[in-house]
Design a protein around this motif. Sequence first.
Motif, short mmCIF file in Angstrom:
data_model
loop_
_atom_site.label_atom_id
_atom_site.label_comp_id
_atom_site.label_asym_id
_atom_site.label_seq_id
_atom_site.Cartn_x
_atom_site.Cartn_y
_atom_site.Cartn_z
N UNK A 1 0.83 -1.21 0.00
CA UNK A 1 0.00 0.00 0.00
C UNK A 1 0.86 1.26 0.00
N UNK A 2 1.94 1.24 0.78
CA UNK A 2 2.83 2.39 0.82
C UNK A 2 3.53 2.59 -0.52
N UNK A 3 3.93 1.49 -1.15
CA UNK A 3 4.56 1.59 -2.46
C UNK A 3 3.61 2.23 -3.47
N UNK A 4 2.34 1.81 -3.43
CA UNK A 4 1.35 2.37 -4.36
C UNK A 4 1.20 3.87 -4.13
N UNK A 5 1.19 4.28 -2.86
CA UNK A 5 1.08 5.70 -2.55
C UNK A 5 2.29 6.49 -3.03
N UNK A 6 3.42 5.82 -3.15
CA UNK A 6 4.64 6.46 -3.64
C UNK A 6 4.79 6.32 -5.16
N UNK A 7 3.82 5.66 -5.80
CA UNK A 7 3.86 5.56 -7.26
C UNK A 7 4.52 4.32 -7.80
N UNK A 8 4.49 3.22 -7.02
CA UNK A 8 5.11 1.97 -7.47
C UNK A 8 4.16 0.80 -7.19
N UNK A 9 3.99 -0.07 -8.17
CA UNK A 9 3.13 -1.24 -8.02
C UNK A 9 3.99 -2.46 -7.71
N UNK A 10 3.76 -3.06 -6.53
CA UNK A 10 4.45 -4.29 -6.14
C UNK A 10 3.39 -5.27 -5.65
N UNK A 11 3.80 -6.50 -5.39
CA UNK A 11 2.88 -7.56 -4.99
C UNK A 11 3.29 -8.12 -3.64
N UNK A 12 2.30 -8.47 -2.80
CA UNK A 12 2.58 -9.10 -1.50
C UNK A 12 1.95 -10.49 -1.48
N UNK B 1 14.02 4.06 -13.78
CA UNK B 1 12.85 3.66 -12.99
C UNK B 1 13.26 2.76 -11.82
N UNK B 2 14.22 1.88 -12.07
CA UNK B 2 14.70 1.02 -10.99
C UNK B 2 15.39 1.86 -9.91
N UNK B 3 16.19 2.84 -10.33
CA UNK B 3 16.88 3.70 -9.37
C UNK B 3 15.87 4.53 -8.56
N UNK B 4 14.80 4.98 -9.21
CA UNK B 4 13.79 5.76 -8.50
C UNK B 4 13.11 4.91 -7.43
N UNK B 5 12.86 3.65 -7.74
CA UNK B 5 12.24 2.77 -6.75
C UNK B 5 13.18 2.53 -5.57
N UNK B 6 14.45 2.27 -5.86
CA UNK B 6 15.40 2.05 -4.77
C UNK B 6 15.56 3.30 -3.91
N UNK B 7 15.51 4.47 -4.53
CA UNK B 7 15.61 5.72 -3.76
C UNK B 7 14.40 5.89 -2.85
N UNK B 8 13.24 5.44 -3.32
CA UNK B 8 12.01 5.59 -2.53
C UNK B 8 11.83 4.46 -1.51
N UNK B 9 12.59 3.38 -1.63
CA UNK B 9 12.38 2.18 -0.82
C UNK B 9 12.42 2.45 0.69
#
Length: 385
Positions: free
Chosen positions: A330-341, A359-367
């Motif tokens: 849910x937090x990833x979605x709020x930050x603009x990333x779709x992941x699966x649990x 895009x990968x770097x942006x996700x890691x920066x937001x992680x």
Amino acid sequence: MNAFGPPKLTLARGAGARVWDTDGNEYVDLLGGIAVNALGHGHPALVEAVSTQLSTLGHVSNFFATVPQIELAERLLALLGHGEGKVFFTNSGTEAVEAAFKLTRRTGRTHVVAAEGGFHGRSMGALALTSKQAYRTPFEPLPGEVTFVPYGDAEALAAAVTDRTAAVLLEPILGEAGVVVPPEGYLARAREIATEHGALLWFDEIQTGIGRTGRWFEHHRSDVVPDVVTLAKGLAGGFPIGACVALGAAGDLIQPGNHGSTFGGNPVACAAALAVLDTIESEDLLDHVTVLGQKLRDGLAADPRVTEVRGEGLLIGLDLAGDCSAEVAAAALAHGFIVNNPTPSRVRLAPPLVLTDDDAAAFLAAWPAILDAADEARAATGEDT
């Protein structure tokens, strides 16, 4: 029907590895339609192949063959590299599993050994081969005589397979269970056990195949030759298709009248699949997937709230320190990333093979911020993080 629960978003369009919802919000799609959108959204090669084929010849039934169908079957056998074989085309992974399940019955045996944690589909036959009780119980009794053994345990596998066993069914890497990689030598030992008892060795590469792990097929990493391989998901980049490939003598088990499909192997789906295979080669996506996947795994593992990262290429699973995967998604979605649990403590990534470095770097920066937000959400409910 309420088969999936409330949707998290209503998506309107996509481009590459990005999608937009009906409110105009933008997301990096790190799930790729659950490992389906190999070329992302709107790839020109896929659009051209589907448009051209549909304007030329769209459907002919299984009374006739088409050039794309023949070319795709030959191409898959060549990429597998295990010699002669036969291909039955379907419209999905579940249908490919059903075809393979029926093929195993043609051996004259009915017993199948499959893995705990494996997932092979939701139809009655495919569900019989899937161990998760939450999926199985509402629909029992299920067809078949299936024994489930712990994944990666070669001794348990050897104890379960007998001279009555028709097939041993394994994913080279468990997908839905959270991306579980087997021990070194496990697939080779499975080959030995199956051969010893005259059983077929069946690899379900529906999620791991077609470049997902940085190789055309994940079982190539172990140099093991199976008898049956099932494919789907990324094969046509989002256009519905599946394939049951039977190698060597197994290719002759299905005979006229044993199985069929009205839409399976239609020329549009086969043209789409050929475009995906061509693009993976022309854009050197196997190397790209290997390098970028390692960067993602290294970056995700750097946070101490992640206890383990697994996978190959762009099929990645990670364990969290607590049962907070829903909050992380849910937090990833709020930050603009779709992941699966897939489980309470596991997160799965299966992005398009064309995912960019940026895009990968942006996700890691937001992680770290995503994990912080998940911690805050858990704390607000009074649960430990």
